[in-house]
Each structure stands twice: as C-alpha cells, then as structure tokens.
Design an enzyme around this catalytic site. Structure first.
Site, PDB file in Angstrom:
ATOM      1  N   TYR A   1      -1.927  -0.603  10.033  1.00 35.64           N
ATOM      2  CA  TYR A   1      -1.988  -0.922   8.597  1.00 35.64           C
ATOM      3  C   TYR A   1      -0.687  -0.465   7.913  1.00 35.64           C
ATOM      4  O   TYR A   1      -0.058  -1.231   7.183  1.00 35.64           O
ATOM      5  CB  TYR A   1      -3.205  -0.237   7.974  1.00 35.64           C
ATOM      6  CG  TYR A   1      -3.440  -0.625   6.537  1.00 35.64           C
ATOM      7  CD1 TYR A   1      -3.917  -1.889   6.211  1.00 35.64           C
ATOM      8  CD2 TYR A   1      -3.176   0.273   5.501  1.00 35.64           C
ATOM      9  CE1 TYR A   1      -4.129  -2.259   4.883  1.00 35.64           C
ATOM     10  CE2 TYR A   1      -3.384  -0.087   4.185  1.00 35.64           C
ATOM     11  CZ  TYR A   1      -3.864  -1.352   3.881  1.00 35.64           C
ATOM     12  OH  TYR A   1      -4.062  -1.699   2.563  1.00 35.64           O
TER      13      TYR A   1
ATOM     14  N   SER B   1       0.854  -1.188   0.000  1.00 32.42           N
ATOM     15  CA  SER B   1       0.000   0.000   0.000  1.00 32.42           C
ATOM     16  C   SER B   1       0.890   1.239   0.000  1.00 32.42           C
ATOM     17  O   SER B   1       1.996   1.204   0.562  1.00 32.42           O
ATOM     18  CB  SER B   1      -0.860   0.024   1.264  1.00 32.42           C
ATOM     19  OG  SER B   1      -1.572   1.243   1.342  1.00 32.42           O
TER      20      SER B   1
END
Ligand SMILES: NC(=O)c1ccc[n+]([C@@H]2O[C@H](COP(=O)([O-])OP(=O)(O)OC[C@H]3O[C@@H](n4cnc5c(N)ncnc54)[C@H](OP(=O)(O)O)[C@@H]3O)[C@@H](O)[C@H]2O)c1
Length: 267
Positions: A142, A129
């Site tokens: 995350y 990501s």
C-alpha cells in the site's frame, strides 16, 4: 459556468463525501462505481468505471464530455488497501493492488489530459495516503503504490503546467470509511514467523481506521484546493501526528525514525 468534476469511486467513503459536498456547492459532479446500479440514493450521477479496465475509463470520460463539453477537475480517488507480511502476500494480489492504486489513476489521467489540454485548463487531484510517504510495516505494498503515485504527480505536474493544467496529490491520514472491509488481508498463518507481530499490527490498523477522522474533512480540503488559483503539488489531511510523521522523517536520522515507527507498532 459551473465546473465539471469527475471523481472515481464516488459510491462510498471519501469519494462519496467529496462528491456530495461539491454537488451542494454547485459543481456538476459525476462519480463512478464498478456497480452503479447497486448504489442507492447517490445525490450525483454515477458512471460505470473500473480503474483496472482502460476501456471503461475511456468510455466513462467520453460520455461525460459528450454531455458537458468539458472536464475541469478529475479526482483520482478510487483505491484499495492491502496488508500482510510482504513474504506472504501473493504476487497476484500485489499486482492487483498496483492495478487499482497506481496504473488505474495513470489511465484516468491519460484519458482526461487530451480534453484538458484542448481547454487549456484543468486540475487533477490524486488521492494518495500519508502511508505513501514512508514504508509502513505490513503495509509495504500500500505504501509503495501510494508513494509511486505521489512521485508520478510531482513529475507530471511539471510536464503539463505550460498547458494550464495542475496535478496535485492529497494524502489522507486515517479516515473512518469502508476501506478496511474492502482491503485484501493476507491471512494470518498459524505458526508463521510473522503470526504474532502481524496480528498485533493488523488489529492496530483496523482500530486506527475505525477511530479515524470524518471524511467530510477531506471534502472541505479538496473543495479548498479546487478554489486555489495555483495549488501546491502535495497536500496532507488528517490528525496532527499523522501529518507530523512526514516532517519527522525529513528531520530525523533513518535509524531513529525506524525505531520510532517500530515502537509505535510495538514491533
Ligand atoms: N480511509 C482511509 O483511512 C484512507 C487513508 C489514506 C488514503 N485513503 C485513500 O482514499 C481513497 C478512498 O478510500 P475510502 O477510504 O473512501 O475507501 P472506500 O470507502 O472503500 O471507497 C473506495 C472507493 O473506491 C472504489 N473502487 C474500489 N476499487 C475500484 C476499482 N477497481 N475501480 C473503480 N473504483 C474502485 C469503490 O467503488 P465501488 O466499490 O462502488 O466500485 C469506492 O467508491 C482510496 O484511494 C484510499 O486508498 C483512505
């Protein structure tokens, strides 16, 4: 000979788009789902696999190799989101996120590498990501799980290059998928010191995903990487400003970069 591709998390979002695109391009695609029987109308076969369960990974990969005799490309796509003020995220949820986003992909790579070494060829694409290149507020876990996978990718790529294997990561920006509905949200606690800024940031994050790019863009990017003879170790796919935020982090002094992020999230 058509390449054999395994993509974890082929039931929705990015994994589904990538699987469909590669299937239509003539690749032999296998996807995975924790509950393949619940997924209707998949254009490519889905094998049962939960990345938190090593046995299910080994058995899925063994089944595919038993049928095809090879494994050319593995796309470590399965992943889940997690949000919340770090202080208020239950430790069990932090560990659960790392089991899925970090340890899971490692187990998949460990299960695939022996076959790839034997073939003297293979490509593993880790879907990370853009959030993995910087610590984002209320997305600390995350960011950390994806950032850790990005570093594993860099290191492993050097370890296996001489076997004819490439490891690369593709970092998406925001894409319109089911990720927000599947993500663990630390609950907004009335009267918490974080209540107002977390609520504001959470609303902003959901809006970013909903207005995100079409996952077909990821499908094309991954197809192009598979077709590249000597792929790079890092790829970023998404809106210009999201990709540029990584460049800015390298260029700007830490304090200015932090201010910029805080202004963006209105913190
Ligand atoms: N969408 C975005 O904006 C965005 C941005 C950056 C990075 N990413 C990354 O892109 C990847 C795909 O996400 P998405 O946006 O397409 O989300 P999604 O629509 O929620 O799809 C997630 C996929 O992962 C699978 N999955 C979840 N937990 C799993 C587990 N424990 N074991 C095996 N499979 C599991 C799901 O399959 P089943 O539920 O059928 O098992 C599903 O196919 C993730 O790694 C995510 O972190 C997404």
């Amino acid at each position: 000979m058509n390449k054999v591709v395994l993509i974890t998390g082929g039931s929705s979002g990015i994994g589904k788009s990538v699987g469909e695109f590669l299937h239509h391009k003539g690749f032999v695609v296998y996807g995975t789902s924790r509950n393949p029987e619940r997924v209707l109308n998949s254009v490519f076969p889905l094998v049962a696999l939960d990345v938190r369960n090593t046995e299910s990974i080994q058995s899925a990969i063994a089944k595919i190799i038993a049928v095809t005799g090879r494994l050319d490309v593995v796309i470590n796509n399965a992943g889940v989101g997690i949000t919340g003020p770090l202080e208020e995220i239950p430790t069990s949820e932090i560990k659960n996120n790392f089991e899925t986003n970090f340890f899971g992909p490692i187990e998949v790579m460990k299960a695939a590498l022996p076959q790839m070494r034997q073939q003297k060829s293979g490509l593993i694409i880790n879907v990370t990501s853009i959030a993995g290149y910087m610590g984002l507020p209320y997305r600390s876990v995350y960011s950390a799980s994806k950032g850790a996978l990005e570093l594993i990718t860099e290191a492993l790529n050097m370890e296996v290059k001489s076997f004819g294997i490439n490891i690369t990561n593709v970092a998406p920006g925001d894409f319109a998928t089911n990720i927000a509905s599947g993500r663990f949200h630390a609950p907004l606690i009335k009267g918490s010191a974080y209540e107002i800024p977390y609520a504001k940031t959470l609303a902003m994050m959901d809006e970013h995903v909903d207005s995100g790019s079409n996952p077909n863009e990821m499908a094309l990017a991954i197809y192009n990487i598979i077709q590249t003879k000597n792929p790079k170790v890092h790829y970023k796919v998404g809106a210009f400003m999201q990709k540029f935020s990584i460049v800015l982090k390298r260029l700007l002094p830490d304090k200015i970069y932090e201010k910029m992020l805080m202004n963006h999230y209105k913190l």
